[in-house]
Design an enzyme around this catalytic site. Structure first.
Site, mmCIF file in Angstrom:
data_model
loop_
_atom_site.group_PDB
_atom_site.id
_atom_site.type_symbol
_atom_site.label_atom_id
_atom_site.label_comp_id
_atom_site.label_asym_id
_atom_site.label_seq_id
_atom_site.Cartn_x
_atom_site.Cartn_y
_atom_site.Cartn_z
ATOM 1 N N ASP A 131 -10.972 -17.247 -36.954
ATOM 2 C CA ASP A 131 -10.478 -16.718 -35.680
ATOM 3 C C ASP A 131 -9.266 -17.536 -35.246
ATOM 4 O O ASP A 131 -9.286 -18.769 -35.356
ATOM 5 C CB ASP A 131 -11.608 -16.831 -34.640
ATOM 6 C CG ASP A 131 -11.344 -15.949 -33.444
ATOM 7 O OD1 ASP A 131 -10.363 -16.218 -32.704
ATOM 8 O OD2 ASP A 131 -12.108 -14.993 -33.250
ATOM 9 N N SER A 167 5.157 -4.436 -28.741
ATOM 10 C CA SER A 167 4.911 -2.996 -28.683
ATOM 11 C C SER A 167 5.874 -2.346 -27.711
ATOM 12 O O SER A 167 6.307 -2.972 -26.735
ATOM 13 C CB SER A 167 3.479 -2.800 -28.193
ATOM 14 O OG SER A 167 3.270 -1.471 -27.803
ATOM 15 N N THR A 218 4.975 -0.548 -25.616
ATOM 16 C CA THR A 218 4.250 -0.523 -24.346
ATOM 17 C C THR A 218 4.895 -1.467 -23.318
ATOM 18 O O THR A 218 4.737 -1.260 -22.113
ATOM 19 C CB THR A 218 2.754 -0.871 -24.565
ATOM 20 O OG1 THR A 218 2.019 -0.523 -23.409
ATOM 21 C CG2 THR A 218 2.543 -2.340 -24.862
ATOM 22 N N TYR A 249 -3.781 -4.519 -21.875
ATOM 23 C CA TYR A 249 -3.239 -4.709 -23.227
ATOM 24 C C TYR A 249 -1.729 -4.955 -23.151
ATOM 25 O O TYR A 249 -1.202 -5.915 -23.726
ATOM 26 C CB TYR A 249 -3.533 -3.463 -24.095
ATOM 27 C CG TYR A 249 -2.743 -3.424 -25.377
ATOM 28 C CD1 TYR A 249 -3.035 -4.273 -26.435
ATOM 29 C CD2 TYR A 249 -1.675 -2.528 -25.535
ATOM 30 C CE1 TYR A 249 -2.288 -4.230 -27.613
ATOM 31 C CE2 TYR A 249 -0.936 -2.482 -26.705
ATOM 32 C CZ TYR A 249 -1.239 -3.335 -27.742
ATOM 33 O OH TYR A 249 -0.499 -3.298 -28.902
ATOM 34 N N LYS A 254 0.798 -8.323 -24.155
ATOM 35 C CA LYS A 254 2.001 -8.316 -25.009
ATOM 36 C C LYS A 254 3.195 -8.904 -24.243
ATOM 37 O O LYS A 254 3.960 -9.710 -24.771
ATOM 38 C CB LYS A 254 2.324 -6.893 -25.471
ATOM 39 C CG LYS A 254 1.330 -6.321 -26.459
ATOM 40 C CD LYS A 254 1.398 -7.039 -27.806
ATOM 41 C CE LYS A 254 0.332 -6.563 -28.764
ATOM 42 N NZ LYS A 254 0.153 -7.425 -29.930
ATOM 43 N N ASN A 298 -5.979 6.920 -31.216
ATOM 44 C CA ASN A 298 -4.609 7.358 -31.498
ATOM 45 C C ASN A 298 -4.597 8.739 -32.141
ATOM 46 O O ASN A 298 -5.555 9.168 -32.769
ATOM 47 C CB ASN A 298 -3.899 6.341 -32.405
ATOM 48 C CG ASN A 298 -3.719 5.015 -31.710
ATOM 49 O OD1 ASN A 298 -4.263 4.016 -32.133
ATOM 50 N ND2 ASN A 298 -2.975 5.010 -30.617
ATOM 51 N N LEU A 299 -3.458 9.399 -31.976
ATOM 52 C CA LEU A 299 -3.343 10.791 -32.404
ATOM 53 C C LEU A 299 -3.586 10.986 -33.908
ATOM 54 O O LEU A 299 -4.390 11.837 -34.309
ATOM 55 C CB LEU A 299 -1.949 11.317 -32.028
ATOM 56 C CG LEU A 299 -1.661 12.758 -32.440
ATOM 57 C CD1 LEU A 299 -2.605 13.725 -31.734
ATOM 58 C CD2 LEU A 299 -0.209 13.113 -32.130
ATOM 59 N N PRO A 329 -5.112 9.573 -18.587
ATOM 60 C CA PRO A 329 -4.528 8.680 -17.572
ATOM 61 C C PRO A 329 -3.686 7.585 -18.229
ATOM 62 O O PRO A 329 -4.078 7.026 -19.252
ATOM 63 C CB PRO A 329 -5.754 8.053 -16.884
ATOM 64 C CG PRO A 329 -6.894 8.962 -17.197
ATOM 65 C CD PRO A 329 -6.583 9.623 -18.502
#
Ligand code: NAD
Ligand code: UFG
Length: 338
Positions: free
Chosen positions: A59, A125, A127, A149, A153, A199-200, A293
């Site tokens: 870890d 990301s 994002t 999340y 990042k 995810n798509l 959302p």
């Protein structure tokens, strides 16, 4: 031969990057706790490359384990993928996200500093752009976060930037991925999400392989070309290649650099479904449901900085991404457990 330490190297993007590092004759040391991946990846990587990377099940929050690994190997740079990545889950268990992503990166950087290794490529990301005011998005756009999340990042980006400010010997590349999809063309490694995919693409391929009855399309009333969400999908093999270019860049870098990694082209959810059906000859039943959302209408990259400075640009097309994703899913209906 240089040694690259890859955290999260048995994961989806990590495994594709490890393949290319081995093919480019780097020594690879993987550190992964296997919380979201399988050891079976290692044999698959060996099948593709003829080489077995060194693997530690550890870890990144475990300072002693990391210290031992850095003492054992002369690591010249780290590519840091390890962390949690599910947007929805991050709102349910935020402390877990802060601990694994932020604290994990903190421990990693502390151990790196002590061992004298100050080169890192970090998985950020798109994002971090929140809900962008316009598209395409350049690296100069303002950053913000709309979920825990994304905040991890963004915080890690700030942390690495502060680190570089405090000690210019740190060479740092932040890679902001748009939407990675696809799989290695061998069909031996690919995305293997646990449980119901968020995810798509993995959802689409699981519908096509018969594991799920239908796709829910989250809203068709956005102001986009056909009302469904538009994203910049990028082949994971192209994405992996950018990590090699970034690693090379670390050697001659001064300063911290940030790059968007996308194709610069946006596709809607309906375009993805229709293209998938065309290139695979499989059916993807779907129904349109409520918006999810937190979703934004559209998001695609201006990736010209990566082209100019890393000499990198995406080479593979949407058809390649979908054909390769399907080869992986149809050949491994239950992922690595198949
Ligand atoms: P992944 O879950 O397949 O890979 C992450 C790997 O890290 C897994 O193998 C997991 O077991 C390992 N890991 C997690 N926590 C760890 C810890 N504390 N210590 C050691 N290992 C740990 O995810 P991925 O899609 O390959 O994503 C890699 C990185 O890219 C992540 O940081 C993710 O946030 C980022 N990213 C992914 C996407 C995407 O859509 N896939 C988009 C943007 C950014
Ligand atoms: N979608 C559906 N149905 C599904 C899943 C997704 O219609 O079952 C739609 C979404 O509404 C969106 C598009 O498909 O319009 C793409 O959704 P994804 O969940 O695949 O990807 P996102 O763009 O929402 O998010 C991804 C990663 C994030 C990352 C972001 C930007 O999951 O971690 O890209 O890089 F932050």
């Amino acid at each position: 031969m240089e040694t690259i330490l890859v955290t999260g190297g048995t994961g989806y993007i990590g495994s594709h990057t490890v393949v290319q590092l081995l093919e480019s004759n780097y020594n690879v040391v993987i550190v992964d706790n296997l919380s979201n991946s399988s050891k079976a990846v290692l044999q698959r990587v060996e099948q593709i490359t003829g080489k077995m990377p060194t693997f530690y099940q550890a870890d990144i929050r475990d300072e002693q384990a990391l210290t031992d690994i850095f003492n054992k190997h002369k690591v010249s740079a780290v590519i840091h993928f390890a962390g949690l990545k599910a947007v929805g889950e991050s709102s349910q268990i935020p402390l877990e996200y802060y601990e694994q992503n932020i604290y994990g990166t903190l421990v990693l950087c502390q151990v790196m500093a002590k061992s004298g290794c100050k080169r890192i490529v970090f998985s950020s990301s798109a994002t971090v752009y929140g809900d962008p005011a316009s598209v395409p998005i350049t690296e100069q756009f303002p950053t913000s976060a709309t979920n825990p999340y994304g905040r991890t990042k963004l915080f890690i980006e700030h942390m690495l930037s502060d680190l570089h400010q405090s000690d210019p010997e740190w060479h740092i590349v932040l890679l902001r991925y748009f939407n990675p999809i696809g799989a290695h063309p061998s069909g031996l490694i690919g995305e293997d999400p646990k449980g119901i995919p968020n995810n798509l693409l993995p959802f689409v391929t699981q519908v096509a392989v018969g594991k799920r009855t239908h796709l829910s399309i989250f809203g068709n009333d956005y102001s986009t070309k056909d009302g469904t969400g538009v994203r910049d999908y990028i082949h994971v093999v192209d994405l992996a290649n950018a990590h090699l270019k970034a690693t090379e860049k670390l050697e001659r870098l001064t300063g911290l650099r940030k790059y968007n990694l996308g194709t610069g082209q946006g596709y809607s959810v309906l375009e993805i479904v229709m293209t998938f059906e065309r290139v695979t000859d499989e059916k993807v039943p779907y129904e349109v449901t409520e918006r999810r959302p937190g979703d934004i209408a559209e998001c695609w990259a201006d990736a010209s900085l990566a082209k100019a400075e890393l000499n990198w640009s995406a080479q593979l097309q949407l058809d390649d991404m979908l054909v390769d994703a399907w080869r992986w899913q149809s050949g491994n209906p239950d992922g690595y457990a198949s």
